[in-house]
Design a protein around this motif. Structure first.
Motif, PDB file in Angstrom:
ATOM      1  N   CYS A 117       0.823  -1.210   0.000  1.00  0.00           N
ATOM      2  CA  CYS A 117       0.000   0.000   0.000  1.00  0.00           C
ATOM      3  C   CYS A 117       0.856   1.259   0.000  1.00  0.00           C
ATOM      4  CB  CYS A 117      -0.894   0.040   1.238  1.00  0.00           C
ATOM      5  SG  CYS A 117      -2.231  -1.147   1.219  1.00  0.00           S
ATOM      6  N   ASP A 118       0.297   2.330  -0.548  1.00  0.00           N
ATOM      7  CA  ASP A 118       0.885   3.660  -0.420  1.00  0.00           C
ATOM      8  C   ASP A 118       0.195   4.351   0.747  1.00  0.00           C
ATOM      9  OD1 ASP A 118       1.797   6.234  -0.540  1.00  0.00           O
ATOM     10  OD2 ASP A 118       1.531   6.460  -2.709  1.00  0.00           O
ATOM     11  N   TYR A 119       0.852   4.364   1.905  1.00  0.00           N
ATOM     12  CA  TYR A 119       0.228   4.895   3.109  1.00  0.00           C
ATOM     13  C   TYR A 119       0.258   6.425   3.159  1.00  0.00           C
ATOM     14  CZ  TYR A 119      -0.181   0.135   4.772  1.00  0.00           C
ATOM     15  OH  TYR A 119      -0.536  -1.182   4.898  1.00  0.00           O
ATOM     16  N   ASN A 120       0.785   7.035   2.115  1.00  0.00           N
ATOM     17  CA  ASN A 120       0.633   8.479   1.967  1.00  0.00           C
ATOM     18  C   ASN A 120      -0.727   8.818   1.355  1.00  0.00           C
ATOM     19  OD1 ASN A 120       3.360   9.697   2.702  1.00  0.00           O
ATOM     20  ND2 ASN A 120       3.965   8.097   1.247  1.00  0.00           N
ATOM     21  N   LYS A 121      -1.347   7.820   0.749  1.00  0.00           N
ATOM     22  CA  LYS A 121      -2.636   8.036   0.084  1.00  0.00           C
ATOM     23  C   LYS A 121      -3.801   7.405   0.836  1.00  0.00           C
ATOM     24  CE  LYS A 121      -0.606   8.341  -4.555  1.00  0.00           C
ATOM     25  NZ  LYS A 121      -0.565   7.749  -5.925  1.00  0.00           N
ATOM     26  N   ILE A 122      -3.511   6.400   1.637  1.00  0.00           N
ATOM     27  CA  ILE A 122      -4.553   5.739   2.421  1.00  0.00           C
ATOM     28  C   ILE A 122      -4.082   5.631   3.854  1.00  0.00           C
ATOM     29  CG2 ILE A 122      -3.686   3.441   1.801  1.00  0.00           C
ATOM     30  CD1 ILE A 122      -6.611   2.474   1.884  1.00  0.00           C
ATOM     31  N   SER A 123      -4.943   5.945   4.804  1.00  0.00           N
ATOM     32  CA  SER A 123      -4.505   6.012   6.191  1.00  0.00           C
ATOM     33  C   SER A 123      -4.419   4.622   6.816  1.00  0.00           C
ATOM     34  CB  SER A 123      -5.457   6.887   7.018  1.00  0.00           C
ATOM     35  OG  SER A 123      -6.680   6.232   7.240  1.00  0.00           O
ATOM     36  N   ILE A 124      -3.481   4.482   7.732  1.00  0.00           N
ATOM     37  CA  ILE A 124      -3.358   3.222   8.468  1.00  0.00           C
ATOM     38  C   ILE A 124      -4.624   2.939   9.262  1.00  0.00           C
ATOM     39  CG2 ILE A 124      -2.188   4.398  10.393  1.00  0.00           C
ATOM     40  CD1 ILE A 124      -1.602   0.759   9.270  1.00  0.00           C
ATOM     41  N   GLU A 125      -5.291   3.991   9.728  1.00  0.00           N
ATOM     42  CA  GLU A 125      -6.531   3.803  10.498  1.00  0.00           C
ATOM     43  C   GLU A 125      -7.629   3.177   9.640  1.00  0.00           C
ATOM     44  OE1 GLU A 125      -4.047   6.654  12.652  1.00  0.00           O
ATOM     45  OE2 GLU A 125      -4.710   6.589  10.558  1.00  0.00           O
ATOM     46  N   GLU A 126      -7.708   3.606   8.378  1.00  0.00           N
ATOM     47  CA  GLU A 126      -8.698   3.017   7.466  1.00  0.00           C
ATOM     48  C   GLU A 126      -8.457   1.524   7.302  1.00  0.00           C
ATOM     49  OE1 GLU A 126      -9.864   4.933   3.654  1.00  0.00           O
ATOM     50  OE2 GLU A 126      -8.471   6.501   4.306  1.00  0.00           O
ATOM     51  N   ILE A 127      -7.221   1.175   7.046  1.00  0.00           N
ATOM     52  CA  ILE A 127      -6.871  -0.220   6.786  1.00  0.00           C
ATOM     53  C   ILE A 127      -6.972  -1.065   8.049  1.00  0.00           C
ATOM     54  CG2 ILE A 127      -4.904  -1.729   6.247  1.00  0.00           C
ATOM     55  CD1 ILE A 127      -4.156   0.140   4.044  1.00  0.00           C
ATOM     56  N   TYR A 128      -6.561  -0.501   9.185  1.00  0.00           N
ATOM     57  CA  TYR A 128      -6.437  -1.329  10.381  1.00  0.00           C
ATOM     58  C   TYR A 128      -7.771  -1.879  10.858  1.00  0.00           C
ATOM     59  CZ  TYR A 128      -4.089  -3.380  14.295  1.00  0.00           C
ATOM     60  OH  TYR A 128      -3.570  -4.299  15.172  1.00  0.00           O
ATOM     61  N   SER A 129      -8.835  -1.105  10.754  1.00  0.00           N
ATOM     62  CA  SER A 129     -10.147  -1.607  11.165  1.00  0.00           C
ATOM     63  C   SER A 129     -10.552  -2.818  10.327  1.00  0.00           C
ATOM     64  CB  SER A 129     -11.192  -0.501  11.050  1.00  0.00           C
ATOM     65  OG  SER A 129     -12.456  -0.969  11.469  1.00  0.00           O
ATOM     66  N   ASP A 130     -10.360  -2.723   9.014  1.00  0.00           N
ATOM     67  CA  ASP A 130     -10.683  -3.856   8.134  1.00  0.00           C
ATOM     68  C   ASP A 130      -9.754  -5.036   8.399  1.00  0.00           C
ATOM     69  OD1 ASP A 130     -12.677  -2.381   6.934  1.00  0.00           O
ATOM     70  OD2 ASP A 130     -11.445  -1.761   5.227  1.00  0.00           O
ATOM     71  N   TYR A 131      -8.512  -4.733   8.704  1.00  0.00           N
ATOM     72  CA  TYR A 131      -7.529  -5.783   8.991  1.00  0.00           C
ATOM     73  C   TYR A 131      -7.910  -6.572  10.236  1.00  0.00           C
ATOM     74  CZ  TYR A 131      -3.087  -7.717  10.724  1.00  0.00           C
ATOM     75  OH  TYR A 131      -2.112  -8.539  11.232  1.00  0.00           O
ATOM     76  N   VAL A 132      -8.243  -5.883  11.321  1.00  0.00           N
ATOM     77  CA  VAL A 132      -8.617  -6.589  12.552  1.00  0.00           C
ATOM     78  C   VAL A 132      -9.905  -7.376  12.340  1.00  0.00           C
ATOM     79  CG1 VAL A 132      -9.145  -6.375  15.020  1.00  0.00           C
ATOM     80  CG2 VAL A 132      -7.421  -4.902  13.987  1.00  0.00           C
ATOM     81  N   ALA A 133     -10.823  -6.832  11.551  1.00  0.00           N
ATOM     82  CA  ALA A 133     -12.049  -7.578  11.231  1.00  0.00           C
ATOM     83  C   ALA A 133     -11.706  -8.888  10.519  1.00  0.00           C
ATOM     84  CB  ALA A 133     -12.971  -6.729  10.367  1.00  0.00           C
ATOM     85  N   ALA A 134     -10.709  -8.845   9.632  1.00  0.00           N
ATOM     86  CA  ALA A 134     -10.277 -10.068   8.943  1.00  0.00           C
ATOM     87  C   ALA A 134      -9.639 -11.042   9.923  1.00  0.00           C
ATOM     88  CB  ALA A 134      -9.302  -9.716   7.818  1.00  0.00           C
ATOM     89  N   LEU A 135      -8.850 -10.529  10.872  1.00  0.00           N
ATOM     90  CA  LEU A 135      -8.252 -11.388  11.890  1.00  0.00           C
ATOM     91  C   LEU A 135      -9.338 -12.075  12.723  1.00  0.00           C
ATOM     92  CD1 LEU A 135      -5.301  -9.200  13.279  1.00  0.00           C
ATOM     93  CD2 LEU A 135      -5.168 -11.073  11.622  1.00  0.00           C
ATOM     94  N   ILE A 136     -10.380 -11.326  13.069  1.00  0.00           N
ATOM     95  CA  ILE A 136     -11.477 -11.896  13.863  1.00  0.00           C
ATOM     96  C   ILE A 136     -12.172 -13.004  13.093  1.00  0.00           C
ATOM     97  CG2 ILE A 136     -13.747 -11.404  14.863  1.00  0.00           C
ATOM     98  CD1 ILE A 136     -12.638  -8.591  15.568  1.00  0.00           C
ATOM     99  N   GLU A 137     -12.432 -12.753  11.806  1.00  0.00           N
ATOM    100  CA  GLU A 137     -13.062 -13.789  10.978  1.00  0.00           C
ATOM    101  C   GLU A 137     -12.200 -15.042  10.933  1.00  0.00           C
ATOM    102  OE1 GLU A 137     -14.695 -14.581   6.418  1.00  0.00           O
ATOM    103  OE2 GLU A 137     -13.912 -12.603   6.971  1.00  0.00           O
ATOM    104  N   MET A 138     -10.897 -14.874  10.728  1.00  0.00           N
ATOM    105  CA  MET A 138      -9.998 -16.017  10.675  1.00  0.00           C
ATOM    106  C   MET A 138      -9.955 -16.738  12.020  1.00  0.00           C
ATOM    107  SD  MET A 138      -6.059 -16.218   9.307  1.00  0.00           S
ATOM    108  CE  MET A 138      -5.332 -15.470  10.774  1.00  0.00           C
ATOM    109  N   ALA A 139      -9.948 -15.967  13.111  1.00  0.00           N
ATOM    110  CA  ALA A 139      -9.910 -16.561  14.453  1.00  0.00           C
ATOM    111  C   ALA A 139     -11.137 -17.422  14.714  1.00  0.00           C
ATOM    112  CB  ALA A 139      -9.802 -15.464  15.502  1.00  0.00           C
ATOM    113  N   LYS A 140     -12.248 -17.063  14.133  1.00  0.00           N
ATOM    114  CA  LYS A 140     -13.507 -17.794  14.367  1.00  0.00           C
ATOM    115  C   LYS A 140     -13.582 -19.109  13.604  1.00  0.00           C
ATOM    116  CE  LYS A 140     -16.510 -13.857  15.471  1.00  0.00           C
ATOM    117  NZ  LYS A 140     -17.676 -13.043  15.035  1.00  0.00           N
ATOM    118  N   VAL A 141     -12.964 -19.155  12.404  1.00  0.00           N
ATOM    119  CA  VAL A 141     -13.249 -20.297  11.527  1.00  0.00           C
ATOM    120  C   VAL A 141     -12.033 -21.141  11.148  1.00  0.00           C
ATOM    121  CG1 VAL A 141     -15.236 -19.101  10.539  1.00  0.00           C
ATOM    122  CG2 VAL A 141     -13.019 -18.922   9.403  1.00  0.00           C
ATOM    123  N   SER A 142     -10.817 -20.649  11.395  1.00  0.00           N
ATOM    124  CA  SER A 142      -9.642 -21.332  10.864  1.00  0.00           C
ATOM    125  C   SER A 142      -8.867 -22.101  11.923  1.00  0.00           C
ATOM    126  CB  SER A 142      -8.709 -20.321  10.179  1.00  0.00           C
ATOM    127  OG  SER A 142      -9.335 -19.761   9.055  1.00  0.00           O
TER     128      SER A 142
END
Length: 264
Positions: A117-142
């Motif tokens: 990613c180009d983090y000058n164009k997209i904020s870490i805060e934007e990505i991090y919420s989606d990232y943790v949501a993906a971690l939660i999904e993986m934690a539930k099913v994998s």
């Protein structure tokens, strides 16, 4: 002295022979290592990782004989985005005698690699919420043993913009992740790769390691995420000290997917 995250030539981003990693581990004074080469899963189920596990395991067995009595060598894997294709991930797990499995998320979709990613164009805060949501999904099913580098996007964002995020807005979401992991007897990794680089921190950092302890977390693995021999074992002492500061008195090792708690 345990390093439970390293990559060999069998990872697309690795280069070292198994023997080289083992020799370097002995040189660094490590007691036990886990070879955890990448196997990424995809939303496009026709796309498959080409890791040669047959050759990898053969090399590990030969190294165990060669270095017997000098270092313990565990057969591991780092499963990336296993929730994208649990059927294929579970098939691999059923056919390989893994000692240890790291569950990681590197991509939010097949075409969205957080390391690119180009983090000058997209904020870490934007990505991090989606990232943790993906971690939660993986934690539930994998199926895995320890969740890898749970602040992964920061490794790349900090290198680009020099800004470390405030975790306060994500605290509730991270607590949800921790509770899901604890409920399923899975742990988190203290990833020491950032200690020797511009980040100068583990992933997660002390604040989030303390939060894991406060949530009731007990399973904690430590690894350096090395992709070349120079980084094998680097930062382990830093990681162990951070674990102690967070209130942990033990770290976890694995044999045939069974945890052992080791005093630190």
């Amino acid at each position: 002295m345990f390093d439970y995250h390293m990559h060999s030539k069998y990872s697309i981003d690795g280069c070292e022979e198994i023997n080289v990693l083992c020799a370097e581990g002995i040189k660094k004074g490590l007691k036990e290592i886990a070879i955890t080469d990448h196997y990424d899963l995809y939303q496009n189920h026709n796309k498959k990782d080409n890791t040669d596990f047959e050759a990898l395991y053969k090399d590990i067995l030969e190294a165990r004989k060669k270095y017997e009595g000098k270092i313990q060598i565990k057969y591991g894997v780092e499963l990336g985005q296993s929730h994208f294709n649990n059927a294929l991930a579970n098939k691999l797990i059923a056919t390989q005698p893994f000692d240890f499995i790291i569950g990681s998320v590197h991509n939010l979709s097949d075409n969205f690699d957080m390391g690119l990613c180009d983090y000058n164009k997209i904020s870490i805060e934007e990505i991090y919420s989606d990232y943790v949501a993906a971690l939660i999904e993986m934690a539930k099913v994998s199926d895995f043993d320890s969740m890898g580098h749970i602040t992964y996007p920061v490794r790349y964002a900090f290198a680009q913009i020099g800004k470390y995020p405030d975790w306060t807005p994500f605290k509730e979401q991270i607590e949800c992740l921790y509770k899901e992991l604890i409920k399923r007897d899975k742990g988190i990794e203290i990833n020491c790769s950032g200690c020797q680089k511009v980040l100068k921190r583990t992933m997660p950092d002390l604040e989030l390691a303390i939060l894991y302890k406060e949530c009731g977390g007990k399973i904690l693995t430590i690894g350096c995420d090395s992709h070349s021999k120079e980084h094998v074992g680097l930062g382990i002492n830093y990681g162990l000290n951070l674990a102690k500061q967070a209130g942990f008195s033990e770290i976890t090792t694995y044999t045939q997917r069974k945890p052992t708690f080791v005093k630190i």
